[in-house]
Design a protein around this motif. Structure first.
Motif, PDB file in Angstrom:
ATOM      1  N   MET A 116      46.131  75.588 -24.611  1.00  0.00           N
ATOM      2  CA  MET A 116      46.513  76.960 -24.422  1.00  0.00           C
ATOM      3  C   MET A 116      46.536  77.542 -23.162  1.00  0.00           C
ATOM      4  N   LEU A 117      45.207  77.800 -22.656  1.00  0.00           N
ATOM      5  CA  LEU A 117      44.861  78.435 -21.503  1.00  0.00           C
ATOM      6  C   LEU A 117      45.645  78.210 -20.421  1.00  0.00           C
ATOM      7  N   SER A 118      45.483  76.435 -20.400  1.00  0.00           N
ATOM      8  CA  SER A 118      46.117  75.747 -19.064  1.00  0.00           C
ATOM      9  C   SER A 118      47.602  76.150 -18.986  1.00  0.00           C
ATOM     10  N   HIS A 119      48.177  76.005 -20.387  1.00  0.00           N
ATOM     11  CA  HIS A 119      49.590  76.063 -20.558  1.00  0.00           C
ATOM     12  C   HIS A 119      49.919  77.530 -20.120  1.00  0.00           C
ATOM     13  N   THR A 176      32.327  68.082   0.001  1.00  0.00           N
ATOM     14  CA  THR A 176      32.115  67.126  -1.102  1.00  0.00           C
ATOM     15  C   THR A 176      32.453  67.580  -2.258  1.00  0.00           C
ATOM     16  N   ILE A 177      33.159  66.530  -3.082  1.00  0.00           N
ATOM     17  CA  ILE A 177      33.733  66.789  -4.368  1.00  0.00           C
ATOM     18  C   ILE A 177      33.301  65.757  -5.168  1.00  0.00           C
ATOM     19  N   ILE A 178      33.131  66.181  -6.628  1.00  0.00           N
ATOM     20  CA  ILE A 178      32.707  65.283  -7.614  1.00  0.00           C
ATOM     21  C   ILE A 178      34.156  64.980  -8.368  1.00  0.00           C
ATOM     22  N   ALA A 179      34.637  63.954  -8.661  1.00  0.00           N
ATOM     23  CA  ALA A 179      35.752  63.738  -9.419  1.00  0.00           C
ATOM     24  C   ALA A 179      35.582  63.151 -10.846  1.00  0.00           C
ATOM     25  N   ILE A 180      36.174  63.527 -11.743  1.00  0.00           N
ATOM     26  CA  ILE A 180      36.223  62.902 -13.101  1.00  0.00           C
ATOM     27  C   ILE A 180      37.426  62.635 -13.423  1.00  0.00           C
ATOM     28  N   THR A 181      37.581  61.212 -14.019  1.00  0.00           N
ATOM     29  CA  THR A 181      39.007  60.862 -14.490  1.00  0.00           C
ATOM     30  C   THR A 181      39.505  61.511 -15.531  1.00  0.00           C
ATOM     31  N   ASP A 182      41.052  61.411 -15.669  1.00  0.00           N
ATOM     32  CA  ASP A 182      41.474  62.028 -17.130  1.00  0.00           C
ATOM     33  C   ASP A 182      40.967  61.456 -18.373  1.00  0.00           C
ATOM     34  N   LYS A 183      40.683  60.077 -18.237  1.00  0.00           N
ATOM     35  CA  LYS A 183      39.810  59.464 -19.319  1.00  0.00           C
ATOM     36  C   LYS A 183      38.607  59.813 -19.727  1.00  0.00           C
ATOM     37  N   GLU A 184      37.818  60.053 -18.748  1.00  0.00           N
ATOM     38  CA  GLU A 184      36.481  60.566 -18.906  1.00  0.00           C
ATOM     39  C   GLU A 184      36.296  61.834 -19.449  1.00  0.00           C
ATOM     40  N   PHE A 185      37.283  62.791 -19.080  1.00  0.00           N
ATOM     41  CA  PHE A 185      37.386  64.042 -19.363  1.00  0.00           C
ATOM     42  C   PHE A 185      37.950  64.336 -20.966  1.00  0.00           C
ATOM     43  N   ASN A 186      38.995  63.577 -21.261  1.00  0.00           N
ATOM     44  CA  ASN A 186      39.613  63.418 -22.655  1.00  0.00           C
ATOM     45  C   ASN A 186      38.707  62.950 -23.578  1.00  0.00           C
ATOM     46  N   MET A 190      44.328  71.776 -14.793  1.00  0.00           N
ATOM     47  CA  MET A 190      45.467  71.920 -15.347  1.00  0.00           C
ATOM     48  C   MET A 190      46.303  70.804 -15.758  1.00  0.00           C
ATOM     49  N   GLY A 191      46.520  69.919 -14.672  1.00  0.00           N
ATOM     50  CA  GLY A 191      47.198  68.733 -15.140  1.00  0.00           C
ATOM     51  C   GLY A 191      46.570  67.780 -16.026  1.00  0.00           C
ATOM     52  N   VAL A 192      45.309  67.718 -15.978  1.00  0.00           N
ATOM     53  CA  VAL A 192      44.777  66.865 -16.785  1.00  0.00           C
ATOM     54  C   VAL A 192      44.597  67.403 -18.228  1.00  0.00           C
ATOM     55  N   ILE A 193      44.328  68.680 -18.543  1.00  0.00           N
ATOM     56  CA  ILE A 193      44.549  68.910 -19.571  1.00  0.00           C
ATOM     57  C   ILE A 193      45.806  68.846 -20.351  1.00  0.00           C
ATOM     58  N   ASN A 194      46.889  69.257 -19.809  1.00  0.00           N
ATOM     59  CA  ASN A 194      48.105  69.136 -20.251  1.00  0.00           C
ATOM     60  C   ASN A 194      48.872  67.917 -20.105  1.00  0.00           C
ATOM     61  N   ASN A 195      48.371  67.144 -19.402  1.00  0.00           N
ATOM     62  CA  ASN A 195      48.972  65.877 -19.114  1.00  0.00           C
ATOM     63  C   ASN A 195      50.343  66.006 -18.107  1.00  0.00           C
ATOM     64  N   GLU A 196      50.285  66.614 -17.574  1.00  0.00           N
ATOM     65  CA  GLU A 196      51.401  66.978 -16.782  1.00  0.00           C
ATOM     66  C   GLU A 196      51.346  66.595 -15.161  1.00  0.00           C
ATOM     67  N   LEU A 197      52.384  66.344 -14.509  1.00  0.00           N
ATOM     68  CA  LEU A 197      52.155  66.358 -12.913  1.00  0.00           C
ATOM     69  C   LEU A 197      51.617  67.626 -12.276  1.00  0.00           C
ATOM     70  N   ARG A 198      51.074  67.418 -10.870  1.00  0.00           N
ATOM     71  CA  ARG A 198      50.353  68.532 -10.347  1.00  0.00           C
ATOM     72  C   ARG A 198      51.377  69.590 -10.041  1.00  0.00           C
ATOM     73  N   SER A 199      51.227  70.946 -10.458  1.00  0.00           N
ATOM     74  CA  SER A 199      52.063  71.727  -9.892  1.00  0.00           C
ATOM     75  C   SER A 199      51.655  72.578  -8.721  1.00  0.00           C
ATOM     76  N   ILE A 225      51.666  68.224  -4.831  1.00  0.00           N
ATOM     77  CA  ILE A 225      52.533  68.713  -5.866  1.00  0.00           C
ATOM     78  C   ILE A 225      53.341  67.377  -6.261  1.00  0.00           C
ATOM     79  N   GLY A 226      53.592  67.314  -7.619  1.00  0.00           N
ATOM     80  CA  GLY A 226      54.291  66.033  -8.302  1.00  0.00           C
ATOM     81  C   GLY A 226      53.433  64.873  -8.379  1.00  0.00           C
ATOM     82  N   GLU A 227      52.247  64.854  -7.947  1.00  0.00           N
ATOM     83  CA  GLU A 227      51.559  63.639  -8.254  1.00  0.00           C
ATOM     84  C   GLU A 227      51.191  63.686  -9.607  1.00  0.00           C
ATOM     85  N   ALA A 228      50.681  62.368 -10.176  1.00  0.00           N
ATOM     86  CA  ALA A 228      49.974  62.320 -11.575  1.00  0.00           C
ATOM     87  C   ALA A 228      48.516  63.076 -11.458  1.00  0.00           C
ATOM     88  N   SER A 229      48.398  63.604 -12.508  1.00  0.00           N
ATOM     89  CA  SER A 229      47.270  64.387 -12.596  1.00  0.00           C
ATOM     90  C   SER A 229      46.069  63.310 -13.388  1.00  0.00           C
TER      91      SER A 229
END
Length: 112
Positions: A100-103, A74-84, A55-64, A15-19
């Protein structure tokens, strides 16, 4: 994209980290802990082939919420830049719907 192997009880994000990334759980199990949760039991479970941390990536907000592996995962991570970039190349209604859904989900989580 980046493949991550994360051990049981290790944090994916807090919680509170950058998304700056969103995740796809390929193998294992992840627990999601909302801000008001002071127990060791997660509020939600992420199962294999599910996305989380979006959610944080879509809305550009800190982790909730916080995410922690409940078993070796095992996890695959995609950066906010790649997603956007992918979303930016899509229809404006797709982008608007995601935001809207994320909000709405973030607001519902705050009421829990």
């Amino acid at each position: 994209m980046e493949k991550l192997d994360i051990k049981e009880n290790q944090s994916v994000f807090k919680i509170g980290e950058a998304s700056d990334k969103m995740f796809l759980l390929v193998k294992g199990k992840v627990g999601i802990f909302l801000a008001k949760n002071e127990s060791k039991d997660p509020d939600f479970f992420v199962e294999e082939n599910e996305i989380f941390g979006e959610m944080g990536v879509i809305n550009n907000e800190l982790r909730s919420a916080s995410a922690r592996c409940l078993e070796d995962s095992t996890i695959i991570a995609i950066t906010d830049k790649e997603f956007n970039k992918e979303v930016g190349d899509s229809n404006i209604f797709v982008k608007g719907c995601l935001e809207m859904l994320s909000h709405r989900l973030r607001q519902a989580n705050k009421k829990l």
